[in-house]
Design an enzyme around this catalytic site. Structure first.
Site, PDB file in Angstrom:
ATOM      1  N   HIS A 195      92.879  61.729  23.359  1.00  7.48           N
ATOM      2  CA  HIS A 195      92.710  62.746  24.401  1.00  7.48           C
ATOM      3  C   HIS A 195      93.994  63.501  24.742  1.00  7.48           C
ATOM      4  O   HIS A 195      93.997  64.717  24.882  1.00  7.48           O
ATOM      5  CB  HIS A 195      92.172  62.051  25.646  1.00  7.48           C
ATOM      6  N   CYS A 492      85.486  72.112  13.500  1.00  8.71           N
ATOM      7  CA  CYS A 492      86.073  72.223  14.838  1.00  8.71           C
ATOM      8  C   CYS A 492      86.966  71.035  15.163  1.00  8.71           C
ATOM      9  O   CYS A 492      87.408  70.876  16.295  1.00  8.71           O
ATOM     10  CB  CYS A 492      84.994  72.394  15.901  1.00  8.71           C
TER      11      CYS A 492
HETATM   12  C1  PEP Z   1      85.775  65.775  16.219  1.00  9.55           C
HETATM   13  O1  PEP Z   1      85.373  64.602  16.260  1.00  9.55           O
HETATM   14  O2  PEP Z   1      86.392  66.271  15.266  1.00  9.55           O
HETATM   15  C2  PEP Z   1      85.535  66.662  17.374  1.00  9.55           C
HETATM   16  C3  PEP Z   1      85.811  67.947  17.320  1.00  9.55           C
HETATM   17  O3  PEP Z   1      85.048  66.082  18.510  1.00  9.55           O
HETATM   18  P1  PEP Z   1      85.951  65.234  19.546  1.00  9.55           P
HETATM   19  O4  PEP Z   1      87.373  65.316  19.115  1.00  9.55           O
HETATM   20  O5  PEP Z   1      85.706  65.813  20.886  1.00  9.55           O
HETATM   21  O6  PEP Z   1      85.370  63.854  19.404  1.00  9.55           O
END
Ligand code: PEP
Ligand code: MG
Length: 569
Positions: A195, A492
């Site tokens: 995070h 993403c």
């Molecule tokens: C991912 O897992 O690449 C993603 C974009 O989602 P998060 O980082 O929020 O788990």
């Protein structure tokens, strides 16, 4: 024997390529204080009445300080501080603590028992709609520190731009950070996809995780944080500072190109931003970002005793849609569980939360959370008149994709997609795409699940490296399925922010890239200097390797020299 010289540089894993110089401010961890710790007044154990007064004053001091700080803070942080101050002021809470002390409970045990009771009450009460379990916990820690005469734990007030240093940053700590004053984030724990690192990307500041020993740096000393090398240097020299300045100036020059993303021969690649709160999107109003490719909606749900109401959600979603003024917006339904725990979910303590109830799976225990969110999204689409793209996290099978698509379409939402984050979804991407309009590959989780390495554990950074050829294989499979069906495939995950990786992803057939907005100019620059064919050759060279470092090196070797030079890759 001569003492060894104090270290001047600390090494960790850098996230992004930026650098910053500034004074250190520590986010202090909560001290581990047993419930029966005696409270002393002037060094002596005090009677019950004196302790009652001390505890009551501690509540007042904590709330006054938080309110004063709220007045000086920006709107986002102000809300968090005010709701915490309101709980510190709550009469019922305070008088219950005081009566327990009068009845003979040790003061810390009394505070803990009452806070715990309030937390369960908050979960079912609508009297404190904005209150969050995290605010209660923050009140507990602050009052306990106050009565024991310890420094206040958590995020201190940031009064000037600084480098935030912590053992680990929780989501609650992050919510209390004023982005305007954060120059860089450095943590001893964490991984490039944890995070703290993701938020650093959103704040567009450099981040170094896994920097063992940095919490020993004295408060206020000046350090240089270099995300490109993962280094934190104490008291940087003038020439070290100049390197940072030169890099910043080069990055600014790239900002001048505001054309849409495309290869040199005109193959379009939409360059979109990842956002977590409305403010992130509002900062992009005048930028060349082509849309929002991932709106992580968890920030609305984190640290709350109950999910936000439909009206509150609608307000947040509309703010993002309006800020984008007609550009596409892709909203991910809440990805609760594992690294994004939600207090109100019916989740058993599991030994492997990342393999348990998270993402779309929370509909098994809490179907109302997704129902209400989709209703809020449908209402947003009607209110704004803007067609929304809605996608689900952690889809593992085509049947899950079908179920999600039916719910989304049933509400009239314009486009439905799912994230490909679980290897099974990449392997079956074709059947999944038969159910939905688009897929978006989340390489952060895809790497975690493909390599069986917890993304929160920095010591596995090598396994979690998105350059792992096996992860690239899964991306290639998903992209191929999209091409065969003529449906869009985006990425993403954080890997889209690496300009060389972006070339590989496009070479594999990905049509859009969504990333922290600060990374877009460098990715645009790299794409504009390579044809579609070049990107395919770069991708093939990377895929032919056996390990992540060789894969990256093979790709970099084929990158145009002017790109290598301008971006320092
Ligand atoms: C991912 O897992 O690449 C993603 C974009 O989602 P998060 O980082 O929020 O788990
Ligand atoms: Mg994910």
């Amino acid at each position: 024997m001569e003492a060894s010289p104090a270290p001047r540089a600390w090494h960790g894993v850098g996230v992004g390529r930026a650098g910053a110089v500034g004074p250190v401010v520590h986010v202090r961890a909560v001290p581990n204080i047993p419930a029966d710790t005696p409270v002393l007044i002037d060094g002596l154990s005090a009677g019950r009445w004196a302790i009652r007064n001390l505890v009551s004053e501690a509540f007042t001091t904590v709330s006054t300080r938080l309110r004063q700080r709220a007045v000086r803070s920006d709107a986002r942080v102000r809300g968090v501080l005010e709701s915490t101050a309101a709980l510190a002021d709550d009469r019922a809470l305070r008088s219950e603590v005081l009566s327990r002390i009068s009845a003979g409970d040790p003061p810390i045990a009394a505070i803990d028992a009452v806070i715990e009771g309030f937390a369960s009450y908050l979960a079912v009460s609508d009297q404190y709609p904005a209150a969050r379990v995290a605010d209660l916990t923050a009140v507990r820690h602050r009052v306990v520190a106050e009565i024991l005469g310890l420094p206040q734990p958590g995020v201190p007030e940031l009064v000037e731009p600084c480098v935030v240093v912590a053992h680990e940053l929780s989501t609650t700590d992050i919510a209390a950070l004023n982005p305007e004053h954060v120059l860089a984030i450095v943590t001893e724990l964490g991984s490039p996809t944890s995070h703290a690192a993701i938020v650093a990307g959103q704040f567009e500041v450099p981040c170094v995780v896994q920097a063992t020993g940095v919490t020993a740096l004295p408060e206020g000393v000046v350090v240089a944080v270099d995300a490109s090398t993962g280094t934190v240097t104490l008291d940087p020299t003038q020439s070290e500072r100049e390197v940072f300045e030169a890099r910043r100036a080069a990055a600014l020059r790239l900002d001048d190109d505001t054309r849409p993303g495309a290869t040199s021969d005109g193959e379009p690649v939409a360059l979109e931003a990842n956002v977590a709160i409305a403010l992130d999107a509002q900062r992009l109003v005048h930028s060349a970002v082509e849309g929002v490719g991932l709106y992580r909606t968890e920030s609305l749900f984190l640290d709350r005793a109950a999910p936000p109401s439909i009206a509150e959600q609608q307000q947040a979603y509309s703010a993002v849609v309006r800020a984008m003024a007609g550009r596409p917006v892709t909203i991910r339904t809440v990805d609760g569980g594992a690294d994004k725990p939600l207090a109100f979910l019916d989740q058993d303590e599991s030994d492997n939360p990342a393999l348990g109830l998270r993402g779309f799976r929370i509909t098994q225990t809490n179907p109302e959370v997704l129902d209400q969110q989709l209703r809020a999204l449908a209402a947003t689409q009607i209110e704004t008149g803007h067609p929304l793209r809605v996608m689900a996290p952690m889809i593992a099978t085509p049947l899950e994709a079908r179920e999600f698509a039916a719910r989304v379409r049933g509400l009239g939402l314009a486009q439905v997609g799912v994230m490909v984050e679980v290897p099974s979804a990449a392997l079956r991407a074709g059947q999944i795409l038969d159910e939905v309009d688009f897929i978006s590959i989340g390489t952060n989780d895809l790497a975690q699940y493909a390599m069986a390495a917890d993304r929160m554990l920095g010591e596995f950074a090598d396994l979690l490296n998105p350059w792992q050829p096996a992860v690239l294989d899964l991306v290639a499979m998903a992209a191929r399925a999209g091409k065969e069906r003529g449906k869009p495939v985006g990425v993403c995950g954080e890997s889209a922010a690496d300009p060389v990786m972006a070339l590989v992803l496009v070479g594999l057939g990905v049509n859009s890239l969504s990333m922290t907005s600060g990374a877009i100019p460098a990715v645009r620059f790299a794409l504009r200097h390579h044809s579609k064919r070049n990107t395919r050759e770069i991708a093939q060279a990377a895929m032919a390797q056996r390990g992540p470092h060789d894969a990256k090196r093979a790709a970099v070797d084929l990158v145009a020299p002017e790109v290598r030079q301008a971006l320092g890759v």
